[in-house]
Design an enzyme around this catalytic site. Structure first.
Site, PDB file in Angstrom:
ATOM      1  N   TRP A 103       2.957 119.425 -23.451  1.00 23.75           N
ATOM      2  CA  TRP A 103       3.217 119.003 -24.351  1.00 23.75           C
ATOM      3  C   TRP A 103       1.977 117.665 -25.303  1.00 23.75           C
ATOM      4  O   TRP A 103       2.005 116.768 -24.631  1.00 23.75           O
ATOM      5  CB  TRP A 103       5.084 118.651 -24.692  1.00 23.75           C
TER       6      TRP A 103
ATOM      7  N   LYS B  68       1.843 105.885  -9.706  1.00 23.61           N
ATOM      8  CA  LYS B  68       1.519 106.765  -9.792  1.00 23.61           C
ATOM      9  C   LYS B  68      -0.319 106.953 -10.233  1.00 23.61           C
ATOM     10  O   LYS B  68      -1.046 107.838 -10.089  1.00 23.61           O
ATOM     11  CB  LYS B  68       2.373 107.903  -9.896  1.00 23.61           C
TER      12      LYS B  68
ATOM     13  N   GLY C  46      12.182 116.570   1.857  1.00 29.45           N
ATOM     14  CA  GLY C  46      11.818 117.764   0.499  1.00 29.45           C
ATOM     15  C   GLY C  46       9.790 117.506   0.573  1.00 29.45           C
ATOM     16  O   GLY C  46       9.619 118.827   0.975  1.00 29.45           O
ATOM     17  N   ILE C  47       9.302 117.286  -0.233  1.00 30.39           N
ATOM     18  CA  ILE C  47       8.141 118.398  -0.747  1.00 30.39           C
ATOM     19  C   ILE C  47       6.976 117.548   0.647  1.00 30.39           C
ATOM     20  O   ILE C  47       6.420 118.073   0.847  1.00 30.39           O
ATOM     21  CB  ILE C  47       6.940 117.008  -1.946  1.00 30.39           C
TER      22      ILE C  47
ATOM     23  N   TYR D 191       6.967 103.111 -11.285  1.00 34.47           N
ATOM     24  CA  TYR D 191       6.910 104.098 -10.539  1.00 34.47           C
ATOM     25  C   TYR D 191       5.746 104.884 -11.893  1.00 34.47           C
ATOM     26  O   TYR D 191       4.596 105.812 -10.407  1.00 34.47           O
ATOM     27  CB  TYR D 191       8.145 105.454 -10.780  1.00 34.47           C
TER      28      TYR D 191
ATOM     29  N   ASP E 213       6.179 103.092   9.003  1.00 38.44           N
ATOM     30  CA  ASP E 213       6.413 102.753   7.859  1.00 38.44           C
ATOM     31  C   ASP E 213       5.500 102.455   7.199  1.00 38.44           C
ATOM     32  O   ASP E 213       5.052 101.313   8.083  1.00 38.44           O
ATOM     33  CB  ASP E 213       7.690 101.248   7.864  1.00 38.44           C
ATOM     34  N   VAL E 214       4.846 103.365   6.415  1.00 40.12           N
ATOM     35  CA  VAL E 214       3.279 103.148   5.628  1.00 40.12           C
ATOM     36  C   VAL E 214       3.218 102.054   5.021  1.00 40.12           C
ATOM     37  O   VAL E 214       2.462 101.175   4.394  1.00 40.12           O
ATOM     38  CB  VAL E 214       3.463 104.720   4.903  1.00 40.12           C
TER      39      VAL E 214
HETATM   40  P1  NDP Z   1      12.497 112.360  -1.116  1.00 40.73           P
HETATM   41  O1  NDP Z   1      12.973 110.738  -1.449  1.00 40.73           O
HETATM   42  O2  NDP Z   1      13.007 113.887  -0.355  1.00 40.73           O
HETATM   43  O3  NDP Z   1      11.222 112.160   0.132  1.00 40.73           O
HETATM   44  C1  NDP Z   1      10.359 110.417   0.701  1.00 40.73           C
HETATM   45  C2  NDP Z   1      10.192 110.639   1.806  1.00 40.73           C
HETATM   46  O4  NDP Z   1       9.221 109.538   1.828  1.00 40.73           O
HETATM   47  C3  NDP Z   1      11.012 110.541   2.597  1.00 40.73           C
HETATM   48  O5  NDP Z   1      10.032 111.610   3.513  1.00 40.73           O
HETATM   49  C4  NDP Z   1      10.863 109.574   3.356  1.00 40.73           C
HETATM   50  O6  NDP Z   1      11.274 108.921   4.860  1.00 40.73           O
HETATM   51  C5  NDP Z   1       9.694 108.893   3.180  1.00 40.73           C
HETATM   52  N1  NDP Z   1       9.351 107.238   2.948  1.00 40.73           N
HETATM   53  C6  NDP Z   1      10.002 106.803   2.091  1.00 40.73           C
HETATM   54  N2  NDP Z   1       9.243 105.319   2.215  1.00 40.73           N
HETATM   55  C7  NDP Z   1       8.892 105.037   2.950  1.00 40.73           C
HETATM   56  C8  NDP Z   1       8.369 104.457   4.134  1.00 40.73           C
HETATM   57  N3  NDP Z   1       8.085 102.991   3.892  1.00 40.73           N
HETATM   58  N4  NDP Z   1       7.177 104.695   5.093  1.00 40.73           N
HETATM   59  C9  NDP Z   1       6.945 105.850   5.552  1.00 40.73           C
HETATM   60  N5  NDP Z   1       7.847 106.999   4.719  1.00 40.73           N
HETATM   61  C10 NDP Z   1       8.119 106.415   3.726  1.00 40.73           C
HETATM   62  O7  NDP Z   1      11.113 112.420  -2.332  1.00 40.73           O
HETATM   63  P2  NDP Z   1      10.030 113.552  -2.378  1.00 40.73           P
HETATM   64  O8  NDP Z   1      10.359 115.017  -1.859  1.00 40.73           O
HETATM   65  O9  NDP Z   1      10.862 113.993  -3.868  1.00 40.73           O
HETATM   66  O10 NDP Z   1       8.526 112.855  -2.526  1.00 40.73           O
HETATM   67  C11 NDP Z   1       7.503 113.355  -2.266  1.00 40.73           C
HETATM   68  C12 NDP Z   1       6.624 112.191  -3.263  1.00 40.73           C
HETATM   69  O11 NDP Z   1       6.342 113.864  -4.267  1.00 40.73           O
HETATM   70  C13 NDP Z   1       6.378 111.195  -3.572  1.00 40.73           C
HETATM   71  O12 NDP Z   1       5.578 110.548  -3.820  1.00 40.73           O
HETATM   72  C14 NDP Z   1       7.656 111.229  -4.639  1.00 40.73           C
HETATM   73  O13 NDP Z   1       6.631 109.813  -6.156  1.00 40.73           O
HETATM   74  C15 NDP Z   1       6.435 112.653  -5.297  1.00 40.73           C
HETATM   75  N6  NDP Z   1       7.323 113.300  -6.400  1.00 40.73           N
HETATM   76  C16 NDP Z   1       7.988 113.964  -6.301  1.00 40.73           C
HETATM   77  C17 NDP Z   1       8.672 114.319  -7.171  1.00 40.73           C
HETATM   78  C18 NDP Z   1      10.390 115.318  -7.489  1.00 40.73           C
HETATM   79  O14 NDP Z   1      10.235 115.613  -8.675  1.00 40.73           O
HETATM   80  N7  NDP Z   1      10.477 115.093  -6.537  1.00 40.73           N
HETATM   81  C19 NDP Z   1       7.460 114.539  -8.621  1.00 40.73           C
HETATM   82  C20 NDP Z   1       5.986 113.632  -8.638  1.00 40.73           C
HETATM   83  C21 NDP Z   1       5.730 113.472  -7.334  1.00 40.73           C
HETATM   84  P3  NDP Z   1      12.274 108.091   6.004  1.00 40.73           P
HETATM   85  O15 NDP Z   1      13.066 107.442   4.745  1.00 40.73           O
HETATM   86  O16 NDP Z   1      12.899 107.886   6.706  1.00 40.73           O
HETATM   87  O17 NDP Z   1      11.194 107.323   6.255  1.00 40.73           O
END
Ligand code: NDP
Length: 254
Positions: A254, A165, A22-23, A161, A67-68
């Site tokens: 908006w 944020k 993801g991001i 959520y 695990d963060v």
């Molecule tokens: P994804 O679900 O694609 O990725 C989430 C990532 O977070 C994964 O790599 C996962 O890895 C990791 N993660 C989750 N829990 C833990 C944990 N306890 N310890 C370590 N790593 C963890 O999400 P996105 O890429 O969409 O989101 C990334 C960020 O962007 C987030 O903070 C989200 O809130 C934010 N965001 C996203 C938006 C969207 O529309 N997609 C919009 C605005 C903000 P693993 O499971 O392997 O631990």
């Protein structure tokens, strides 16, 4: 030296939490392309390795299962990174989870899970890595907040959520003020709707809210969010701290 050199991260060590997809993965790639050694810190070891295999084609990269939400794991991650690559120059607090649900029926577990990953972990990781940065009097922390910390999304409710944020944005400002004299900058990005696994963004039933209501009439790809994180990580933003950079196709206008 040209202005583009200010976006380089040659010789720097960058940690991206949740950098395996993801991001976070898009940000990890951007930081690597800018010259940084990049650490992917997430839980799924297999996905971490896959991401690092891709990053290694660009430059030095390291996977550290983390695990963060676990402070001891964050300390262990910092020590591993420091031993293997050197002290951490850039921390991107990207890991996050989202849940939808109405506030009268969401249970405490849901609230706690979102808060512990999205907000408490940003606090813990910033403290653990910030201690090293403040000690070295240098460093840049980039938090991934959300436009959901600034407005109320609809029609799917997600109070925990949104609150997490908003907390990330204010934590960003708090730490920025506190650590500015020590040479550590703390900023955030606030993405809008972005296509990743977290969001069922292509479901036609949400199209009106998630696409038609965005002034740019579309959602983002993760690769469009990453350059803003690079800007805040690099010396290009050397006089920027405590900022929340909105990257939302205009949604919050908006
Ligand atoms: P994804 O679900 O694609 O990725 C989430 C990532 O977070 C994964 O790599 C996962 O890895 C990791 N993660 C989750 N829990 C833990 C944990 N306890 N310890 C370590 N790593 C963890 O999400 P996105 O890429 O969409 O989101 C990334 C960020 O962007 C987030 O903070 C989200 O809130 C934010 N965001 C996203 C938006 C969207 O529309 N997609 C919009 C605005 C903000 P693993 O499971 O392997 O631990």
């Amino acid at each position: 030296m040209t202005v583009l050199d200010l976006f380089r991260l040659d010789g720097k060590v960058a940690v991206v939490t949740g950098g395996n997809r993801g991001i976070g993965k898009a940000i990890a790639i951007a930081l690597a392309e800018a010259g940084a050694s990049v650490v992917v810190a997430a839980r799924d070891a297999e996905r971490n390795d896959e991401a690092v295999a891709e990053l290694s084609k660009i430059g030095p990269a390291l996977a550290v299962s983390t695990d963060v939400t676990d402070r001891a794991a964050l300390v262990a991650m910092r020590e591993t990174v420091t031993a293997e690559l050197g002290p951490i120059d850039v921390l991107v607090n990207n890991a996050g989870v989202g849940i939808h649900g109405e506030s009268l029926t969401l249970d405490d577990d849901g609230w706690d899970r979102v808060m512990s990953t999205n907000l408490d972990a940003v606090w813990k990781a910033s403290q653990v890595v910030g201690e090293q940065m403040v000690g070295r009097r240098t460093g840049s922390i980039v938090n991934v907040g959300s436009m959901s910390g600034m407005i109320i999304n609809r029609p799917q409710w997600h109070a925990p959520y949104a609150v997490s944020k908003a907390g990330v944005h204010h934590l960003t400002k708090s730490l920025a003020a506190e650590w500015a004299p020590q040479g550590v900058r703390v900023n955030a990005i606030a993405p809008g709707y972005t296509k990743t696994e977290i969001s069922d963004i292509d479901d036609p039933k949400w199209r009106h809210y998630w696409i038609d209501e965005v002034p740019m009439q579309r959602y983002a790809q993760a690769s469009e969010i990453a350059p803003s994180a690079l800007y805040l990580a690099a010396d290009a933003s050397s006089f920027v701290t405590g900022s929340v950079l909105v990257v939302d196709g205009g949604y919050t206008l908006w």
